[in-house]
Design a protein around this motif. Structure first.
Motif, PDB file in Angstrom:
ATOM      1  N   ASN A 242       0.845  -1.197   0.000  1.00  0.00           N
ATOM      2  CA  ASN A 242       0.000   0.000   0.000  1.00  0.00           C
ATOM      3  C   ASN A 242       0.882   1.248   0.000  1.00  0.00           C
ATOM      4  O   ASN A 242       2.040   1.190   0.440  1.00  0.00           O
ATOM      5  N   PRO A 243       0.370   2.383  -0.474  1.00  0.00           N
ATOM      6  CA  PRO A 243       1.156   3.618  -0.394  1.00  0.00           C
ATOM      7  C   PRO A 243       1.602   3.893   1.037  1.00  0.00           C
ATOM      8  O   PRO A 243       0.833   3.737   1.988  1.00  0.00           O
ATOM      9  N   GLY A 244       2.849   4.271   1.173  1.00  0.00           N
ATOM     10  CA  GLY A 244       3.415   4.534   2.490  1.00  0.00           C
ATOM     11  C   GLY A 244       4.065   3.327   3.127  1.00  0.00           C
ATOM     12  O   GLY A 244       4.723   3.458   4.174  1.00  0.00           O
ATOM     13  N   ASP A 245       3.921   2.148   2.527  1.00  0.00           N
ATOM     14  CA  ASP A 245       4.564   0.950   3.073  1.00  0.00           C
ATOM     15  C   ASP A 245       6.066   0.971   2.821  1.00  0.00           C
ATOM     16  O   ASP A 245       6.519   1.394   1.753  1.00  0.00           O
ATOM     17  N   ASP A 246       6.804   0.492   3.791  1.00  0.00           N
ATOM     18  CA  ASP A 246       8.223   0.179   3.586  1.00  0.00           C
ATOM     19  C   ASP A 246       8.313  -1.276   3.161  1.00  0.00           C
ATOM     20  O   ASP A 246       7.834  -2.174   3.862  1.00  0.00           O
ATOM     21  N   VAL A 247       8.921  -1.508   2.001  1.00  0.00           N
ATOM     22  CA  VAL A 247       9.000  -2.839   1.414  1.00  0.00           C
ATOM     23  C   VAL A 247      10.452  -3.295   1.416  1.00  0.00           C
ATOM     24  O   VAL A 247      11.352  -2.533   1.060  1.00  0.00           O
ATOM     25  N   ARG A 248      10.662  -4.541   1.807  1.00  0.00           N
ATOM     26  CA  ARG A 248      12.003  -5.139   1.767  1.00  0.00           C
ATOM     27  C   ARG A 248      11.948  -6.369   0.858  1.00  0.00           C
ATOM     28  O   ARG A 248      11.137  -7.261   1.076  1.00  0.00           O
ATOM     29  N   LEU A 249      12.790  -6.383  -0.155  1.00  0.00           N
ATOM     30  CA  LEU A 249      12.896  -7.532  -1.044  1.00  0.00           C
ATOM     31  C   LEU A 249      14.205  -8.253  -0.783  1.00  0.00           C
ATOM     32  O   LEU A 249      15.277  -7.642  -0.819  1.00  0.00           O
ATOM     33  N   PHE A 250      14.114  -9.548  -0.498  1.00  0.00           N
ATOM     34  CA  PHE A 250      15.290 -10.402  -0.410  1.00  0.00           C
ATOM     35  C   PHE A 250      15.503 -10.978  -1.811  1.00  0.00           C
ATOM     36  O   PHE A 250      14.733 -11.833  -2.259  1.00  0.00           O
ATOM     37  N   VAL A 251      16.514 -10.492  -2.493  1.00  0.00           N
ATOM     38  CA  VAL A 251      16.724 -10.815  -3.905  1.00  0.00           C
ATOM     39  C   VAL A 251      17.915 -11.753  -4.028  1.00  0.00           C
ATOM     40  O   VAL A 251      19.005 -11.459  -3.521  1.00  0.00           O
ATOM     41  N   GLY A 252      17.713 -12.875  -4.693  1.00  0.00           N
ATOM     42  CA  GLY A 252      18.805 -13.811  -4.933  1.00  0.00           C
ATOM     43  C   GLY A 252      18.976 -14.069  -6.411  1.00  0.00           C
ATOM     44  O   GLY A 252      18.095 -13.768  -7.222  1.00  0.00           O
ATOM     45  N   ASN A 253      20.108 -14.623  -6.768  1.00  0.00           N
ATOM     46  CA  ASN A 253      20.374 -15.010  -8.152  1.00  0.00           C
ATOM     47  C   ASN A 253      20.978 -16.413  -8.139  1.00  0.00           C
ATOM     48  O   ASN A 253      22.133 -16.601  -7.773  1.00  0.00           O
ATOM     49  N   GLY A 254      20.164 -17.402  -8.527  1.00  0.00           N
ATOM     50  CA  GLY A 254      20.649 -18.766  -8.582  1.00  0.00           C
ATOM     51  C   GLY A 254      21.559 -19.029  -9.756  1.00  0.00           C
ATOM     52  O   GLY A 254      22.265 -20.034  -9.775  1.00  0.00           O
ATOM     53  N   GLY A 255      21.527 -18.123 -10.753  1.00  0.00           N
ATOM     54  CA  GLY A 255      22.328 -18.325 -11.950  1.00  0.00           C
ATOM     55  C   GLY A 255      21.742 -19.447 -12.785  1.00  0.00           C
ATOM     56  O   GLY A 255      20.539 -19.486 -13.007  1.00  0.00           O
ATOM     57  N   PRO A 256      22.559 -20.374 -13.283  1.00  0.00           N
ATOM     58  CA  PRO A 256      23.936 -20.615 -12.845  1.00  0.00           C
ATOM     59  C   PRO A 256      24.999 -19.726 -13.477  1.00  0.00           C
ATOM     60  O   PRO A 256      26.156 -19.776 -13.069  1.00  0.00           O
ATOM     61  N   ASN A 257      24.624 -18.876 -14.462  1.00  0.00           N
ATOM     62  CA  ASN A 257      25.658 -18.165 -15.203  1.00  0.00           C
ATOM     63  C   ASN A 257      25.589 -16.647 -15.151  1.00  0.00           C
ATOM     64  O   ASN A 257      26.608 -15.990 -15.016  1.00  0.00           O
ATOM     65  N   LEU A 258      24.407 -16.064 -15.289  1.00  0.00           N
ATOM     66  CA  LEU A 258      24.284 -14.641 -15.598  1.00  0.00           C
ATOM     67  C   LEU A 258      24.211 -13.778 -14.346  1.00  0.00           C
ATOM     68  O   LEU A 258      23.614 -14.170 -13.340  1.00  0.00           O
ATOM     69  N   THR A 259      24.789 -12.588 -14.430  1.00  0.00           N
ATOM     70  CA  THR A 259      24.620 -11.562 -13.394  1.00  0.00           C
ATOM     71  C   THR A 259      23.339 -10.800 -13.675  1.00  0.00           C
ATOM     72  O   THR A 259      23.062 -10.424 -14.812  1.00  0.00           O
ATOM     73  N   SER A 260      22.559 -10.554 -12.649  1.00  0.00           N
ATOM     74  CA  SER A 260      21.296  -9.827 -12.781  1.00  0.00           C
ATOM     75  C   SER A 260      21.509  -8.337 -12.574  1.00  0.00           C
ATOM     76  O   SER A 260      22.275  -7.918 -11.699  1.00  0.00           O
TER      77      SER A 260
END
Length: 481
Positions: A242-260
């Motif tokens: 919702n507007p005004g929310d603080d959002v935290r994303l735990f972002v991972g990259n399994g690959g196996p090859n590329l950088t995101s």
């Protein structure tokens, strides 16, 4: 991630500097010698969900049970793949622990599986990250224990040979080791993990797709996706706030090859804990997440709307599947963002923006339907193909298909209207709902007639013929709902 309050001695006194977390008993905390109090079974969650924040103020024995399964699962509409999973889905279940915890890890390999597997957790200090202790045959269980010494967000993956193949088939996930003093409070937390799939068939080719080792070695995936499949986190499965929310994303990259190159279209990251560690970068537009790495991004959602998560290596997003949606619902705030306020013709030679009819270009009239179709193909290739794809399949969750399109076949005037008036809001095509914006195209009546006729007679549509007179009629009648 900044997990500690740093003590700085100034003029014989201690100045406590808290960058992210407030003062706590964690200032003098030693994870190696922390007293273990009690025992808990870890709550594990499938993406995009994460377990709740840890509210205890002590280390404990944390028992983690992770089952490996080999299952045929959806990769895209009409496309399946035999995925090797930690916990039944790709990516694997999210593990949340506390600095100092003694983690007893149980790896179970389902009896129906065909292959041995193990697990390498990047949060482990020990040989193979646990891989040497967890080589597990089908129908067997292995156990090892490790102390969580370093707070941060870490990838885990299978490390059984051939390692790349096990990862490429879906064996990866995230483990968060919270600092002793905890994380700052936010309103929403989500788990998003990018990865690649290397299939023998081209993107969108239907049926069960085998793994293609040659493509994997060349680092040329057919699919780059979030949370295991095309459209996994769009539509009804979008993450929300919702507007005004603080959002935290735990972002991972399994690959196996590329950088995101991780980016949220329409948002700026207030804070990025880059590479999952204790350094913070503020006011970031796009952050790199290496294969086998992670990042924590935090931002406030100010105004409502759909925000698209992408790998900003942008053809991966719109042509290989790396799209997800954050749907923000609530009150508008025109002090932050107004939306479109004006749309009109611009005539640079007049020295001003003028509300006069669209400039008309001369376009030779097609004499036959075959000629109209051929010219329409050229218009489609230059104007439409980037969104609706070469085969007319569209992009799941973003752009509707024009192939076998009930929306177009039932009323060709809809297609004309979308081109000459633009289109916004929800439409249903082949049973799927799309909610986006198609801008009005600057095409002549002849060009619109050509491309619409091409669409009707291509991509397994039902046929038909559109004339410039039809286009002019739709222009005069206005947008078709």
């Amino acid at each position: 991630m900044v997990f500690y309050n740093k003590m700085i001695k100034v003029c014989g006194t201690l100045l406590i500097v808290s960058i992210l977390f407030g003062c706590s008993s964690g200032d003098n905390f030693d994870p190696k010698t922390a007293e273990i109090v009690g025992e808990e079974k870890a709550e594990l969650t499938l993406p995009p969900n994460v377990p709740p924040p840890i509210d205890r103020d002590h280390a404990t024995k944390l028992v983690v049970n992770m089952e490996v399964t080999e299952e045929e699962k959806r990769l895209a509409d009409g496309v399946t793949y035999t995925m090797w999973t930690f916990g039944g889905e790709v990516p694997g279940k999210f593990i949340r622990a506390r600095e100092g915890d003694m983690i007893e890890f149980h790896l179970q390999n389902h009896p129906d599986n065909k292959l041995p597997h193990n697990i390498d957790l990047h949060a482990v200090n020990g040989p193979g990250g646990g891989a040497e202790s967890t080589f597990t045959a089908p129908g067997r269980e292995t156990v090892f224990t490790f102390r969580a010494l370093n707070p941060g967000l870490y990838v885990y993956h299978c490390a059984t040979a051939p390692v790349g193949m096990h990862i490429a088939n879906g064996m990866y996930g995230l483990i968060l080791i919270e600092p002793a003093e905890g994380l700052s409070e936010v309103d929403q937390e989500y788990y998003v993990m990018q990865s690649e799939f290397y299939t023998e068939g081209d993107y969108g080719e239907r049926g069960l797709q085998p793994f293609d080792m040659d493509r994997a070695i060349k680092e040329d995936p057919e699919y780059v996706v979030f949370n295991g499949s095309v459209g996994s986190t769009t539509g009804d499965n979008a993450i929300t706030s919702n507007p005004g929310d603080d959002v935290r994303l735990f972002v991972g990259n399994g690959g196996p090859n590329l950088t995101s190159s991780f980016h949220v279209i329409g948002e700026i990251f207030d804070r990025v804990h880059y590479e999952g560690g204790d350094r913070i970068q503020k006011n970031v537009q796009t952050t790199s997440v290496p294969a086998g790495g992670s990042a924590i991004v935090e931002f406030e959602t100010e105004v409502p709307g759909d925000y698209i998560l992408v790998d900003h290596a942008i053809f991966r997003a719109f042509n290989k599947g790396a799209l997800a949606t954050l749907s923000v619902s609530g009150e508008e705030d025109e002090n932050i963002y107004t939306g479109q306020q004006l749309e009109q013709v611009y005539q640079p030679e007049g020295g001003a923006v003028q509300t006069i009819p669209q400039e008309k270009r001369e376009e030779p009239a097609a004499q036959t339907i075959e000629e109209r179709i051929e010219r329409g193909k050229s218009v489609y290739s230059s104007v439409c193909q980037s969104c609706h794809m070469k085969d007319g399949s569209g992009i799941e969750g973003a752009f509707p298909p024009v192939a076998k399109s009930d929306y177009l076949n039932e009323n060709p005037d809809r297609g004309i209207s979308a081109i000459v008036h633009g289109l916004s809001g929800e439409i249903t095509v082949n049973g799927e709902t799309y909610d986006g914006v198609m801008p009005r195209q600057n095409l002549t009546n002849e060009e619109v007639a050509n491309v619409t006729t091409y669409l009707l007679n291509s991509f397994d549509n039902e046929g038909g013929r559109v004339t410039p007179e039809d286009v002019e009629r739709v222009r005069e009648e206005g947008p078709i709902e």
